[in-house]
Design a protein around this motif. Sequence first.
Motif, PDB file in Angstrom:
ATOM      1  N   PRO A  86      27.122  33.838  99.346  1.00 33.10           N
ATOM      2  CA  PRO A  86      26.218  32.628  99.354  1.00 33.10           C
ATOM      3  C   PRO A  86      25.022  32.819 100.164  1.00 33.10           C
ATOM      4  O   PRO A  86      23.882  32.599  99.710  1.00 33.10           O
TER       5      PRO A  86
ATOM      6  N   THR B 191      22.756  35.364  98.551  1.00 34.70           N
ATOM      7  CA  THR B 191      22.067  35.000  97.427  1.00 34.70           C
ATOM      8  C   THR B 191      20.861  34.126  97.632  1.00 34.70           C
ATOM      9  O   THR B 191      19.763  34.015  97.069  1.00 34.70           O
ATOM     10  N   THR B 192      20.998  33.396  98.910  1.00 32.06           N
ATOM     11  CA  THR B 192      20.059  32.280  99.142  1.00 32.06           C
ATOM     12  C   THR B 192      18.776  33.532  99.798  1.00 32.06           C
ATOM     13  O   THR B 192      17.654  33.180  99.171  1.00 32.06           O
TER      14      THR B 192
ATOM     15  N   CYS C 297      17.043  34.726  96.596  1.00 35.76           N
ATOM     16  CA  CYS C 297      16.174  33.566  95.907  1.00 35.76           C
ATOM     17  C   CYS C 297      14.967  33.467  96.613  1.00 35.76           C
ATOM     18  O   CYS C 297      13.760  33.549  96.176  1.00 35.76           O
TER      19      CYS C 297
ATOM     20  N   THR D 125      20.897  28.423  94.891  1.00 31.89           N
ATOM     21  CA  THR D 125      22.094  28.910  95.485  1.00 31.89           C
ATOM     22  C   THR D 125      23.078  28.003  94.752  1.00 31.89           C
ATOM     23  O   THR D 125      24.023  28.680  94.334  1.00 31.89           O
TER      24      THR D 125
ATOM     25  N   ALA E  19      29.104  27.850  97.536  1.00 37.41           N
ATOM     26  CA  ALA E  19      27.896  27.958  98.682  1.00 37.41           C
ATOM     27  C   ALA E  19      27.984  26.505  99.104  1.00 37.41           C
ATOM     28  O   ALA E  19      28.126  25.643  98.434  1.00 37.41           O
TER      29      ALA E  19
ATOM     30  N   VAL F 184      21.793  24.412 101.219  1.00 30.06           N
ATOM     31  CA  VAL F 184      21.139  25.470 102.196  1.00 30.06           C
ATOM     32  C   VAL F 184      19.933  24.898 103.124  1.00 30.06           C
ATOM     33  O   VAL F 184      19.381  23.682 102.856  1.00 30.06           O
TER      34      VAL F 184
END
Lengths: 145, 764, 490
Positions: free
Chosen positions: B314, B317-318, B321, B473, B480, B483
């Motif tokens: 996660p 991935t954030t 992005c 995310t 996840a 965020v």
Amino acid sequence: MTRSPIMDTIADLVFHSAIVLSLYFLFAGHNQPGGGFVGGLVAAAAVVVYYVAGGMDEVRDLSRFRPWTILGGGLVLASLAALVPLVAGDALLQSDYVEGDLPVLGHVKLTSTLLFDSGVYAVVVGLVLMVFEGLGDEPEAEDHT
Amino acid sequence: MIWLVALHALVGLGILAAARYLGRWAFALGAVPMLAALGFVGRHGADVLDGGAVTETSAWVGRLDLAFDMRLDGFGLLMLLIISGIGVAVMAYGTSYFSASAANARIAGLLVLFSGSMVGLVLADNLLVLYMFWELTSITSWLLIGSDSTDARARAGALHALMVTGAGGLVMLGGLVVLGQEAGTYSLSAILADPPTGGAVGVGLALVVVGIITKSAQYPFHSWLPGAMVAPTPVSAYLHSATMVKAGIYLAARLAPAFALVGGWRPALIVIGLVTMIAGGLRALRQHDLKLLLAMGTISQLGFLLVLVGTGEPEATTAGCLLLLAHALFKAALFLVVGIVDHEAGTRDLRELAGFGPGWGPVKVVTVVAAASMAGLPPLLGFVAKESAYEAFVHEGAWGAAVIAGLVAGSALTVAYSVRFAATVLPSPPGDAPAVHAPGRWFVAPAVALAGLTVLGGLFVSTLIEPVVDAATLVLDPSADHVHLALWHGFNVPLVLSLVTYGLGILLVVGREPFARAQAALAPSFSGDDGFAATLRGLSIAAARTTRVVQSGSLPVYAAVILLTAVLVPGAALILNGSWSGWPRFAETPLQALLAAIIISAAVAASVVKRRFAAVVLLGAVGYGMGLVFVVQGAPDLALTQFAVETLSIVVFMLVLRRLPARFEQRRPAIATWLRVLVASTVAVGVFFFALISAGVQLPRTVSPGLIERSLPDAGGGNVVNVVLVDFRGLDTLGEISVLVVAGVGAVALARAGRARSTEEAGE
Amino acid sequence: MSGLLALPIALPIGAAAVSIVVGRWRAAQRVIGVVTLVALVADAAVLLARADSDGAVVGQAGGWEAPFGITLVADRLSAVLLLASLATLLAVLVYAIGQGGVERNHVGFHPVYLTLTAGVSAAFLTGDLFNMFVSFEVMLTSSYVLLTLGGRRDQVRTGMTYVVISLVASVLFLTALGLIYSSAGTVNLADLATRFTQLPVGERQALALLVLVVFGIKAAVFPLFFWLPDSYPTAPTAVTAVFAGLLTKVGVYAIIRTQTVLLPPGDRPQVLLLSVAAATMLIGVLGAIAQNDIKRILSFHIVSQIGYMVMGLGFFTVAGLGGAVFFVVHQIITKTTLFLAGGLVEHRTGTGNLDRLGGLVRTAPAAAVLFLVPALSLAGIPPFSGFIGKFALIDAGLDDGWWGVVAVSLLASLLTLFSMTKIWAGAFWGEAEPVGPGHRLPGLMVGATAALTALGLAVAIFAGPLYALSERAADDMLQGTVYVQAVLGR
């Protein structure tokens, strides 16, 4: 080309009898040996005789119709025989025949396939005439080698 | 959502069709569908950011599971913002960059078509539809790179890009099909919700990865991207930095959370990404062309992105992005700057660019801001992205540390080439040098806007960026947590790593000359370009050789191959199945044997004689022999026909022979005589035995007796042969007389053509 | 018997006959040709609708019950191919009329074009192996004449290759028929289907393989295709286009029909067909890459694409065969369109040589668009019809684990794209070359090409129903009994 009268006469004789024979083959073919195809071939052979005797000009004078027309006309006849039954709701090329007694000819059986066979006959004759049309002229004129 | 793609297609095609009349308006018109896409995002934004999704489906080929399943979710929204937002900026920029001409208007049309493909790609929820748009971006990119097709480099660059991405795409298609079959569906969301686990999944994923890394210009397939830089700069800015090259990243991001632990996905993507990041950074430092510098920088950043989105955790991935967004903003801004410089100064070579005077202020600001974001300096968006990237790997133990080492190295290189880039644009011209003409206000405005967003995004990261990245995310990785983004995280490990990065970067800048010498000495002499060129050469050699062998142009060879195949293939089936059932009786009457002997001798003689005339006569003898066989077997009709046909054939042959030399030409044969005899004998023997075997397994007859039975009563004819010809099988006859008619037409046409030719030649 | 079945065969023959009789009256010939083909397209559409909704339409020529007469069958497979072929023939005829050339200079063009139509229709509709031979003869004789019409020297010389190889194929076909009749005692396909199962396995396989070789020559598969690229490119565009679109596909149809009808499942030459398919795809496309002339490049692609169809058949699954059927329909239309577009280039510039072409995207944008769309479709780029066909085949192949041949097909697909870009870069991109003895493009030529392009797009748009139909057709064929039952009623 020099021509001999004897040759002419013989050619005429052979030609006409061959044509008669070919027509016999055409009409009798459904029951006796023969048929439109063989008939056409015999008629074509008759044309060959004429060609041998008199060359291309003689062959051209044989018929009022151009070979092109005979060829196409034959195919028209055959296609009619194929297509007309469809109009009546029958199968493609479906045959039918009528029997009856006619004066002079006696018992006659007329089959619709005769139309088809006549087409075949004409196509065969037409094809041979076409071939002569294409290849029959003396090659010397163009053979310049 | 399909309407959105359709609108792009419609407007794009419309612009192409009316290019002649549109001039600069083409770019304004082209921005319309992009604005519509942004409007669409605005309409559904709140819903999607809350974790909702807009879905829509429209059937196409149901039996193949091929349907326009479209889905706008958080990650799609992020991509859509990039695609359409940068698109609008590029179109606005295009009105200043391009002169008014039909050719340039066509570029606008193609850009819209490309944008539509990209929109479709990120909205597609069906792997095959995704693939479709994937290929369409390759095609539109090909047409755009080659738009100045009179330039050979443009044609070559276009081809290179298309071939590499096309090859990757096809490999990927195979992989997608494997994945789809393992999952039992091609629906992307369904596959991700319930990932297949079968043994073939790993293979499928490996094939998909090939597509991803070719499209996103990863090593070793990166070399098409620098080649694509021959395209006009707005095209490069849009396709080859902000959007198309992100397609691979997009797909990797979608798949990674579900498949990161399958096979070698995670290590493979991380290694490829790191290699690309570092190698790209190194090559960026060696470029003199500003645009190529950016291209290499893009490759490097794409590697960075692949590491982040490919990890499938996660936090990574954030970070991915964030970097997607940040990179799109700063890299597009920098490309636009290069375009402005090139447009006004006439060169992009940083050794020739002398300096920029008054009026260049805005450009300089944009350059510094965007380059700083690229280098990851606070308070810009690039900084936030890099911080979160470091953060993602600090808790992962040894492998995390290794990744971080790579990322730091790559980022240090990024710092160095960012400085190198910015330094070109900063100096003012020395007092007496002529100043470079300053760009107009509207020319610079799009770049200013993008740079402004970089700043705002950094400063207000928690309000502007966080919702989008959060939604993205959570969609990518449902496991996840929410965020939370902030510019300042306190004094922690990532910050230390950032400081190390800057330090290393400055070292590289200071020591650039020794470093450049070392690089020049160590750089491989073989580039990806060479590899592509060698592949093409090899391909054309292989093609030419194969074709030379196969297409010898020799009729005897062709005929021999065909005849041998026709005998050997069925022959093998007969032999393998042991079909031989013994010899039949040789002959029923001596007459048959005699006729057979005549026919055989005539046939053999016909193939041996030298004179054409003799050959014709011998062929005739074969035919008459067959006719006699018919007589003996009691088939007068067939015999009659056979004789008549033979006779006429001979006559026709004679007519033809008059035009040919008396003897066969004795040219050197294409195949040796013994070989031809061998082929002919093989065929003869094969057919002979095949015929014997076939006759030996006769099934009970029904058709022949049935015809004889029906002939007189049903067809009204006593001569069965004729009835078969004109009635039972009249259709065959109709066909055959058509053949005769056509042959007649053809004979006359050929003879006429020959005659015309002869007279023509005689006249010459 | 339904007249619908008979018309596609008998009507063009009759029309050809009339066309010969009217002779030099060109306007009449044109009207006859176009009207006939329009009628036949309508006929085929109705036939397809009936075959799909009520099952195969079966008729007996002459009214003789099978197997004594000649059976005509329009099942889904033959009806859909018939419709695609006739529509293509119509478009090409209009193109030829627009172009003039052979159509104007030779009184024989129209009649022979019509007999070609009859031959193609008959080959699709006949349910009788001997009649299929006759249909091939009609089709091939017509093609000989069309190929040499105009009679340029190179045309006649390369025509020789075509004629001789076709005659070899005909002799082999006739041999096969003799052997089959001698063993099985019938030439009716449905009757043969039941009787073949009674033959010893070696005999059965050998006969089916011989038939496969015969049709393999017509379909131009490896190693029997060498004649094709040598002979097609020299003919006038309209003629080459029809040959490219139709003749090889008739061969493919015959392969599909005979290999499914004659052989029971389990006895079918699967590995052989797939190997042949792979070799055909690859060697064909390599040949294309080695060429430098539009028509020659396209001619090699005919071969390569045949490989895809054979591959689909070789899977012998509903999905594979369905994909093959769809692919044939796509190819008939797309390949013809490409040749017509190539013809536009030649007509405009007087050459098809890529070295002497350039810049046409600016000087002839219509031709550029009309080339690009079918070219991308041929290369299997989505969303065009070629992609759907290719995907269906890949899907079917991977489903059965045929990785190797699928990989070859993907490679061939990439190389096809490469060779299409070569034409594009050579002819349409670059500096405009000085136009030779060029002409403006007549509206009819462009219109016919555009119509066919639109038809190709329609195949993609309506791929859903069309592919479903293809699968139903494939299902009929693989079951085998469907065909037999339709014809023999048992």
